[in-house]
Design an enzyme around this catalytic site. Structure first.
Site, PDB file in Angstrom:
ATOM      1  N   HIS A   1      35.834  -9.966  -7.614  1.00 16.29           N
ATOM      2  CA  HIS A   1      36.588  -9.147  -8.570  1.00 16.29           C
ATOM      3  C   HIS A   1      36.738  -9.834  -9.922  1.00 16.29           C
ATOM      4  O   HIS A   1      36.945  -9.164 -10.937  1.00 16.29           O
ATOM      5  CB  HIS A   1      37.931  -8.719  -7.978  1.00 16.29           C
ATOM      6  CG  HIS A   1      37.751  -7.604  -6.986  1.00 16.29           C
ATOM      7  ND1 HIS A   1      37.775  -7.806  -5.639  1.00 16.29           N
ATOM      8  CD2 HIS A   1      37.466  -6.290  -7.175  1.00 16.29           C
ATOM      9  CE1 HIS A   1      37.538  -6.654  -5.028  1.00 16.29           C
ATOM     10  NE2 HIS A   1      37.345  -5.713  -5.930  1.00 16.29           N
TER      11      HIS A   1
ATOM     12  N   ARG B   1      40.390   1.061 -10.356  1.00  8.66           N
ATOM     13  CA  ARG B   1      40.961   0.093  -9.410  1.00  8.66           C
ATOM     14  C   ARG B   1      42.425  -0.133  -9.809  1.00  8.66           C
ATOM     15  O   ARG B   1      42.704  -0.905 -10.728  1.00  8.66           O
ATOM     16  CB  ARG B   1      40.210  -1.248  -9.495  1.00  8.66           C
ATOM     17  CG  ARG B   1      38.808  -1.230  -8.921  1.00  8.66           C
ATOM     18  CD  ARG B   1      38.196  -2.628  -8.966  1.00  8.66           C
ATOM     19  NE  ARG B   1      37.000  -2.720  -8.169  1.00  8.66           N
ATOM     20  CZ  ARG B   1      35.757  -2.518  -8.634  1.00  8.66           C
ATOM     21  NH1 ARG B   1      35.561  -2.218  -9.898  1.00  8.66           N
ATOM     22  NH2 ARG B   1      34.723  -2.637  -7.828  1.00  8.66           N
TER      23      ARG B   1
ATOM     24  N   ARG C   1      41.698   5.390  -7.336  1.00 10.58           N
ATOM     25  CA  ARG C   1      41.669   4.820  -5.983  1.00 10.58           C
ATOM     26  C   ARG C   1      43.052   4.287  -5.645  1.00 10.58           C
ATOM     27  O   ARG C   1      43.651   3.568  -6.449  1.00 10.58           O
ATOM     28  CB  ARG C   1      40.650   3.682  -5.909  1.00 10.58           C
ATOM     29  CG  ARG C   1      40.721   2.976  -4.565  1.00 10.58           C
ATOM     30  CD  ARG C   1      39.663   1.949  -4.405  1.00 10.58           C
ATOM     31  NE  ARG C   1      39.977   0.713  -5.108  1.00 10.58           N
ATOM     32  CZ  ARG C   1      39.170  -0.340  -5.100  1.00 10.58           C
ATOM     33  NH1 ARG C   1      38.023  -0.296  -4.465  1.00 10.58           N
ATOM     34  NH2 ARG C   1      39.508  -1.437  -5.747  1.00 10.58           N
TER      35      ARG C   1
ATOM     36  N   GLU D   1      32.772   2.134   2.800  1.00 15.23           N
ATOM     37  CA  GLU D   1      32.479   0.723   2.540  1.00 15.23           C
ATOM     38  C   GLU D   1      32.551  -0.117   3.809  1.00 15.23           C
ATOM     39  O   GLU D   1      32.477  -1.337   3.757  1.00 15.23           O
ATOM     40  CB  GLU D   1      33.381   0.169   1.435  1.00 15.23           C
ATOM     41  CG  GLU D   1      34.847   0.515   1.545  1.00 15.23           C
ATOM     42  CD  GLU D   1      35.649   0.075   0.319  1.00 15.23           C
ATOM     43  OE1 GLU D   1      35.119  -0.636  -0.552  1.00 15.23           O
ATOM     44  OE2 GLU D   1      36.830   0.433   0.249  1.00 15.23           O
TER      45      GLU D   1
ATOM     46  N   ASN E   1      29.811  -2.868  -2.515  1.00 13.13           N
ATOM     47  CA  ASN E   1      30.159  -4.298  -2.537  1.00 13.13           C
ATOM     48  C   ASN E   1      30.651  -4.724  -1.156  1.00 13.13           C
ATOM     49  O   ASN E   1      30.245  -5.745  -0.611  1.00 13.13           O
ATOM     50  CB  ASN E   1      31.272  -4.575  -3.554  1.00 13.13           C
ATOM     51  CG  ASN E   1      30.895  -4.107  -4.938  1.00 13.13           C
ATOM     52  OD1 ASN E   1      29.721  -3.999  -5.239  1.00 13.13           O
ATOM     53  ND2 ASN E   1      31.885  -3.818  -5.764  1.00 13.13           N
ATOM     54  N   ASP E   2      31.562  -3.915  -0.620  1.00 16.81           N
ATOM     55  CA  ASP E   2      32.068  -4.231   0.712  1.00 16.81           C
ATOM     56  C   ASP E   2      31.085  -3.808   1.797  1.00 16.81           C
ATOM     57  O   ASP E   2      30.927  -4.516   2.789  1.00 16.81           O
ATOM     58  CB  ASP E   2      33.419  -3.545   0.932  1.00 16.81           C
ATOM     59  CG  ASP E   2      34.546  -4.332   0.278  1.00 16.81           C
ATOM     60  OD1 ASP E   2      34.519  -5.568   0.355  1.00 16.81           O
ATOM     61  OD2 ASP E   2      35.432  -3.714  -0.324  1.00 16.81           O
TER      62      ASP E   2
ATOM     63  N   ARG F   1      31.372 -11.748   0.357  1.00 14.66           N
ATOM     64  CA  ARG F   1      30.926 -11.435  -0.998  1.00 14.66           C
ATOM     65  C   ARG F   1      31.378 -12.443  -2.045  1.00 14.66           C
ATOM     66  O   ARG F   1      30.948 -12.381  -3.195  1.00 14.66           O
ATOM     67  CB  ARG F   1      31.370 -10.012  -1.385  1.00 14.66           C
ATOM     68  CG  ARG F   1      32.859  -9.843  -1.532  1.00 14.66           C
ATOM     69  CD  ARG F   1      33.246  -8.375  -1.637  1.00 14.66           C
ATOM     70  NE  ARG F   1      33.487  -7.949  -2.993  1.00 14.66           N
ATOM     71  CZ  ARG F   1      34.070  -6.812  -3.319  1.00 14.66           C
ATOM     72  NH1 ARG F   1      34.453  -5.964  -2.385  1.00 14.66           N
ATOM     73  NH2 ARG F   1      34.272  -6.489  -4.568  1.00 14.66           N
TER      74      ARG F   1
ATOM     75  N   CYS G   1      30.110   3.668  -6.145  1.00 17.74           N
ATOM     76  CA  CYS G   1      30.901   2.994  -7.170  1.00 17.74           C
ATOM     77  C   CYS G   1      30.821   1.470  -7.025  1.00 17.74           C
ATOM     78  O   CYS G   1      31.431   0.739  -7.787  1.00 17.74           O
ATOM     79  CB  CYS G   1      32.347   3.470  -7.173  1.00 17.74           C
ATOM     80  SG  CYS G   1      33.189   3.155  -5.616  1.00 17.74           S
TER      81      CYS G   1
HETATM   82  C1  PEP Z   1      33.162  -1.777  -3.303  1.00 13.44           C
HETATM   83  O1  PEP Z   1      33.550  -2.385  -2.304  1.00 13.44           O
HETATM   84  O2  PEP Z   1      31.967  -1.537  -3.544  1.00 13.44           O
HETATM   85  C2  PEP Z   1      34.139  -1.294  -4.290  1.00 13.44           C
HETATM   86  C3  PEP Z   1      33.762  -0.515  -5.286  1.00 13.44           C
HETATM   87  O3  PEP Z   1      35.422  -1.706  -4.168  1.00 13.44           O
HETATM   88  P1  PEP Z   1      35.909  -3.186  -4.562  1.00 13.44           P
HETATM   89  O4  PEP Z   1      34.780  -3.873  -5.276  1.00 13.44           O
HETATM   90  O5  PEP Z   1      37.112  -3.041  -5.425  1.00 13.44           O
HETATM   91  O6  PEP Z   1      36.218  -3.793  -3.235  1.00 13.44           O
HETATM   92 MG    MG Z   2      35.645  -2.305  -1.799  1.00 17.25          MG
END
Ligand code: PEP
Ligand code: MG
Length: 591
Positions: free
Chosen positions: A200, A307, A343, A442, A465-466, A476, A513
């Site tokens: 993040h 976010r 979200r 995710e 991402n998750d 990650r 996203c």
């Molecule tokens: C993701 O996990 O791809 C996502 C968009 O949420 P975050 O990166 O905030 O976990």
């Molecule tokens: Mg996520």
């Protein structure tokens, strides 16, 4: 005398996470949060602890006066006056009284008492919603860590005070909460030893359009404070003492980049439509209300992911329903008729609230986070859902639940939305009764259960991402295994395809996203897999749009067919890259 080891160009290679090039003086931030010992002190020895505090304050005062003298010689008196505030802290009677009280009440050593006091002091300053005071919190951290250094007998970590002048920050780590607080005026960019592209902190850097490189391994121990450096957020390099030749080459690269960005800006009001007529919704991910300008400037069609965590962190109390409503309302009004997808709170993982003493977990990314947290912390969830509903009167607000793992959580979340709608109706407070709710996909279980989830919501947004970290079991945040974090892994692509198909069968749309959407090299693949919406960092919208406008959906589908039958993630990546490059060669010329 200059140290020969320190002169001459030195290159540190890391992972490029936020585009841009900056050049300037380095400020190495050492972590102030070292273990502070706490032990019991006998009643008779307590006055001795108070005396040690007074001694440390005197020492600190002498050091600050010395730094002030040096700064006023090197810069000017105005710059040096910043230290007056530091000196005032030392004279603050509450400091001595509060720490003394803690020493006597808890019968503990002065370091532990001071540490507790300083933490609270800074948090209070940060909680006040005033940019000036929040910057002061950074100053305060400087002075309190100096006092702590003196109490612990450590040499002061960094001099002079951070961010007195524009500089490149180098640190072992910068958590997302700290990146959010960076002094924008004087931070040119940053580099960290740890981290990865989807941490993040990296995501925040892209939103702030702050050049950043992570995964520099031991750079923070090797680069000297005050050195001159160039940080290349495209190539993932920090170059200390750059040679004239290097500076010249980077000067040329910057010029080419600027001229490409100017050209891309001409697409601002054009749609993201392929050559053969498939329209993609291209929206932006944001973290704070301040990102709104970038969303408009780069021509995004609304917000695909807000976010909301950053409304909650770096403060001492929770944001009220009214405060949240004002933020959501402002966003919705500024972007209508484009959608704003809000979200719900996704705390946990690498984002925490200092004031909510959440249990420390062995595996925070697998722990009590996001929807799991909200479904238990009902009052927090209720305030947020009511605020989102109240902001929906222009019919362009959508809400989205993170970390849905199966139908149970989505059913519960939907039921709560209905309950709060009923409350608002009773109170005669307007909202959009047809507000759309979506599920983030995710977690692999959600992807595989997508058909059931699709019957319970109005859209899906893939949080890749998750999804990647959970599918491949690759943390990650961990730069040591970053090479295993492979967005084009066949397993990941099959989960994406499965999800998109289930959405379409149920008549709902499916977007992405996660950061995959921000990588133009992957745009052909995502289009071919059938995605309807891509939500990227605001600054990457123009590139992704330019590429979409040069692609044919037919070619993208052939690529996806190939990918779904291919065993090698690397080969899939190369094919997608090749298609992207052949469609829009100019986009990749300077990378
Ligand atoms: C993701 O996990 O791809 C996502 C968009 O949420 P975050 O990166 O905030 O976990
Ligand atoms: Mg996520």
């Amino acid at each position: 005398m200059s140290d020969p080891q320190q002169s001459g160009e030195r290159v540190y290679k890391g992972i490029a996470v936020s585009a841009g090039i900056c050049q300037g003086k380095v400020l190495v931030l050492h972590q102030a949060a070292v273990e502070v010992p706490q032990y019991e002190v006998a009643e008779a020895d307590l006055p001795g602890q108070v005396q040690r505090l007074q001694q440390a304050l005197v020492e600190t005062r002498q050091q600050i006066l010395e730094v002030q003298r040096q700064v006023s010689q090197a810069l000017n008196a105005k710059d040096a006056s910043i230290f007056d505030a530091h000196l005032l802290v030392l004279e603050d009677p509450t400091l001595i009284e509060s720490v003394t009280q803690l020493i006597y009440q808890k019968k503990i050593n002065v370091e532990a008492a001071f540490h507790e006091f300083a933490d609270k002091y800074q948090a209070t300053l940060r909680a006040i919603n005033d940019p000036y005071l929040q910057e002061r919190a950074t100053d305060m951290r400087d002075v309190t860590s100096r006092i702590l250094d003196n109490l612990l007998g450590r040499r002061p970590q960094h001099e002079p005070s951070p961010l007195l002048e524009p500089c490149i920050l180098i640190a072992e780590d910068l958590p997302p909460s700290e990146v959010a607080l960076l002094n924008r005026k004087n931070t040119l960019g940053f580099g960290t030893d740890v981290g990865s592209k989807t941490s993040h902190s990296a995501i925040m850097a892209r939103s702030l359009q702050l050049p950043a490189v992570v995964g520099l391994q031991t750079a923070s121990q090797k680069i000297q404070n005050g050195a001159t450096a160039l940080l290349d957020g495209y190539g993932g390099l920090v170059i200390v003492n750059p040679s004239d030749q290097t500076l010249f080459e980077y000067g040329q690269l910057t010029k080419r980049r600027v001229s490409m960005e100017d050209k891309l800006h001409e697409l601002q009001f054009l749609p993201a439509v392929t050559l053969d007529g498939k329209q993609i919704v291209l929206s932006a991910n944001i973290e704070q209300i301040g990102d709104l300008e970038a969303v408009k400037f780069h021509g995004a069609e609304g917000v695909g992911l807000f976010r909301t965590e950053y409304l909650f962190i770096n403060r001492e109390s929770l944001p009220t329903e009214e405060e949240q409503f004002q933020v959501y309302r402002q966003l919705a009004a500024a972007l209508k008729p484009h959608p704003v997808i809000i979200r719900t709170l996704d705390l946990g993982g690498d984002k925490f609230l200092s004031h909510l003493k959440l249990p420390v977990e062995m595996n925070p990314f697998l722990g009590w986070r996001a929807i799991r947290f909200c479904l238990e912390e009902r009052e927090i969830f209720r305030a947020q859902l009511r605020a989102i509903l109240r902001a929906s009167t222009d019919a362009n607000v959508k809400l989205m639940f993170p970390m849905i793992s199966g139908v149970g959580e989505l059913d519960q979340a939907n039921a709560l939305v209905e309950q709060y709608k009923a409350e608002l109706r009773q109170e005669n407070i307007p909202f959009d009764p047809n507000i759309h709710a979506g599920a983030m996909i995710e977690i692999p279980s959600a992807a595989l259960a997508a058909d059931a989830l699709a019957r319970r919501c109005q859209f899906f947004s893939l949080g890749t991402n998750d999804l990647i970290q959970y599918s491949l079991a690759v943390d990650r945040l961990n730069e040591k295994i970053a090479h295993l974090y492979q967005p084009t892994h066949p397993a990941v692509l099959r989960l994406i395809k499965w999800t998109a198909d289930a959405a379409h069968r149920a008549g709902i749309w499916c977007g992405v996203c996660g950061e995959m959407a921000s990588d133009p090299a992957l745009t052909p693949l995502l289009l071919g897999l059938g995605l309807d919406e891509l939500s990227t960092a605001p600054s990457l919208v123009p590139q992704v749009k330019a590429l979409i406008r040069q692609l044919k959906i037919q070619d993208a589908k052939e690529l996806a067919d190939f990918a779904l039958n291919c065993e090698s993630g690397q080969e899939i990546l190369e094919r997608s890259q090749a298609l992207a490059k052949s469609a829009a060669p100019g986009l990749f010329a300077n990378s």
